[in-house]
Write a protein that holds these residues in place. Sequence first.
Motif, PDB file in Angstrom:
ATOM      1  N   GLU A 343       0.847  -1.196   0.000  1.00  0.00           N
ATOM      2  CA  GLU A 343       0.000   0.000   0.000  1.00  0.00           C
ATOM      3  C   GLU A 343       0.888   1.253   0.000  1.00  0.00           C
ATOM      4  OE1 GLU A 343      -3.454   0.239   0.071  1.00  0.00           O
ATOM      5  OE2 GLU A 343      -3.429  -1.918  -0.354  1.00  0.00           O
ATOM      6  N   PRO A 344       0.345   2.415  -0.382  1.00  0.00           N
ATOM      7  CA  PRO A 344       1.134   3.646  -0.323  1.00  0.00           C
ATOM      8  C   PRO A 344       1.531   3.978   1.115  1.00  0.00           C
ATOM      9  CG  PRO A 344      -0.865   3.953  -1.629  1.00  0.00           C
ATOM     10  CD  PRO A 344      -1.006   2.635  -0.946  1.00  0.00           C
ATOM     11  N   PHE A 345       2.562   4.792   1.263  1.00  0.00           N
ATOM     12  CA  PHE A 345       2.873   5.346   2.579  1.00  0.00           C
ATOM     13  C   PHE A 345       2.709   6.855   2.499  1.00  0.00           C
ATOM     14  CE2 PHE A 345       6.924   5.458   0.359  1.00  0.00           C
ATOM     15  CZ  PHE A 345       7.498   6.664   0.749  1.00  0.00           C
ATOM     16  N   TYR A 346       2.660   7.498   3.644  1.00  0.00           N
ATOM     17  CA  TYR A 346       2.336   8.923   3.679  1.00  0.00           C
ATOM     18  C   TYR A 346       3.371   9.707   4.480  1.00  0.00           C
ATOM     19  CZ  TYR A 346      -2.113   7.359   1.811  1.00  0.00           C
ATOM     20  OH  TYR A 346      -3.074   6.794   1.001  1.00  0.00           O
ATOM     21  N   LEU A 347       3.502  10.970   4.125  1.00  0.00           N
ATOM     22  CA  LEU A 347       4.376  11.911   4.822  1.00  0.00           C
ATOM     23  C   LEU A 347       3.536  13.110   5.251  1.00  0.00           C
ATOM     24  CD1 LEU A 347       7.092  11.583   2.125  1.00  0.00           C
ATOM     25  CD2 LEU A 347       7.628  11.162   4.527  1.00  0.00           C
ATOM     26  N   VAL A 348       3.583  13.443   6.538  1.00  0.00           N
ATOM     27  CA  VAL A 348       2.814  14.575   7.054  1.00  0.00           C
ATOM     28  C   VAL A 348       3.789  15.668   7.508  1.00  0.00           C
ATOM     29  CG1 VAL A 348       0.876  13.124   7.740  1.00  0.00           C
ATOM     30  CG2 VAL A 348       2.704  13.576   9.378  1.00  0.00           C
ATOM     31  N   PRO A 349       3.347  16.943   7.468  1.00  0.00           N
ATOM     32  CA  PRO A 349       4.250  18.061   7.790  1.00  0.00           C
ATOM     33  C   PRO A 349       4.490  18.228   9.289  1.00  0.00           C
ATOM     34  CG  PRO A 349       2.103  18.915   7.219  1.00  0.00           C
ATOM     35  CD  PRO A 349       2.033  17.433   6.985  1.00  0.00           C
ATOM     36  N   LYS A 350       4.911  17.150   9.931  1.00  0.00           N
ATOM     37  CA  LYS A 350       5.287  17.176  11.345  1.00  0.00           C
ATOM     38  C   LYS A 350       6.799  17.360  11.410  1.00  0.00           C
ATOM     39  CE  LYS A 350       4.999  16.256  15.856  1.00  0.00           C
ATOM     40  NZ  LYS A 350       4.333  17.136  16.818  1.00  0.00           N
ATOM     41  N   ASN A 351       7.247  18.481  11.952  1.00  0.00           N
ATOM     42  CA  ASN A 351       8.672  18.812  11.927  1.00  0.00           C
ATOM     43  C   ASN A 351       9.451  18.113  13.030  1.00  0.00           C
ATOM     44  OD1 ASN A 351       7.709  22.219  11.210  1.00  0.00           O
ATOM     45  ND2 ASN A 351       8.078  20.563   9.777  1.00  0.00           N
ATOM     46  N   ALA A 352      10.665  17.691  12.694  1.00  0.00           N
ATOM     47  CA  ALA A 352      11.568  17.149  13.710  1.00  0.00           C
ATOM     48  C   ALA A 352      12.005  18.285  14.629  1.00  0.00           C
ATOM     49  CB  ALA A 352      12.784  16.513  13.040  1.00  0.00           C
ATOM     50  N   LYS A 353      12.200  17.930  15.906  1.00  0.00           N
ATOM     51  CA  LYS A 353      12.616  18.928  16.883  1.00  0.00           C
ATOM     52  C   LYS A 353      14.054  18.652  17.295  1.00  0.00           C
ATOM     53  CE  LYS A 353      10.928  21.294  21.021  1.00  0.00           C
ATOM     54  NZ  LYS A 353       9.907  21.291  22.106  1.00  0.00           N
TER      55      LYS A 353
END
Length: 507
Positions: A343-353
């Motif tokens: 299945e596809p995977f997703y990337l969300v705009p959660k920034n690394a700290k």
Amino acid sequence: MEGQCRRPTASRAKKPAAKRATTEPNRTVAAPSHAGGCGPQRGARSRRAEPDGVPTEQPRAQAPGARPGRTSVRIKDLQPSATGAAGDAEQPTVPEPRPPAIPEAQPPVDPGAPDVARGPSRRRGARSVGQPGAPRGSRRKQEETPDKKLKKVLEKLRLKRKEISVAAEVVNGVVGQLLSRMQNRESEFKGLQQLNTGSYYERVKISAPNEFDVMFKLEVPRIQLQEFCDTGAFYLVKLRRISGGNPLGHFLEDEILSASKMLSKFREIIKEEVEKIKDRDVSVEEEKPGSPAVTLLIRNPEEISVDIILALESKGSWPVSTKEGLPIKNWLGTKVRTKLRREPFYLVPKNAKVENCFQGQTWRLSFSHTEKYILNNHGIEKTCCESAGVKCCRKDILKLMKYLLEQLKKEHEELDVFCSYHVKTAIFHMWTENPQDSQWDPKHLSVCFDEFLTFFVECLRTEKLMHYFIPKFNLFSQELIDQNSKEFLWKRIEYERNNGFPIFNKF
């Protein structure tokens, strides 16, 4: 708590005093250990006083043969004892001499335990001066088993069908209008599609249908990922060249697709379209630092919160960091694992700290669609929890733990760093280690819940909770959650389980 004196007590009991679990007024007895412990005996009448406001937490007895420091727990199939009434009848009935009753000693107060003020407590079965003891028969009727208490909590958490229907209709109407408007305007988000995720769609929502999570996914072909700081979870995204130019090109910073820039534009367009919705009272909440969501607030007249999350959809192979993740081969099967990884995977705009700064260019992997599949297809038998199938208590345990954390967070702001995703990740690991449906028999709800609490507390103590899809990413690392917060949480959990979960009765 420390330094308070206790008055000496004089016993009038003719039988040895049995150890009793600490209770508060009108509270139930603490759940007995699954390791063969018995419930409190009735009939011991010792007159004793306890100072007001002093919690007398009973230390938990370790199961016989248990090894200290184990990092995982197995829930064994629970079978009835082979010793029956006939075996008991063969035993001689010679009475044994009884020693004189000894006043029961108070357990020492743990100085490291959280200081919680409590009202005066009274032991079950103890007779106060001037108060006649209740007859044995009435006491037996009033006693509530741990399973019954937890089932009452679950009943309270059950969503009402009418409320679900009304809330879903409102949310679907607003989200549908918003998505349609964004698809029909000329912008970089013209190709958005809806993907429902979160606890409501996973059917593990508790209390009220007042929070929804919705993904607006945008397919991005031909992307190249670069792992950020060896985390396995955060990535920099590069766009490969496309003839005619890439519509996301103006979100680039030094050839890197900026998550913060793209989220900012996404929020701006949503605010513009929300203002055009006239048939509902809808507003956009202020931006939360580090959050990948744009949160809508719908008043209907009750408030409903809807998190709309921008997600980049990639139909390529899952990143290398996930190779050893999703360990469901011995539970849901190798074929299911292979299917899910296609299945596809997703990337969300959660920034690394990094230290105290968010890295605006970074994106985080998301597998919420896969998590929803697992939660809705959780049995080793395909018919588990279906209308004609055998029921299990897997989801009930998840709901109880989510509720326990939710209630603790209401009382202690120190716990704001924890979220339901920690609970979901831990229970996925627990289900993996205990894959048989019989190990989650609803008849043994309290035992299963206690086993999960043991596992979760061990994760907090060892500061180790590995991401279910990214084995090298530790959700309980020092960089993400400080040690004091983890220690505070496991002490609160231990206090609740040792005293019959008094917090379940507060709200």
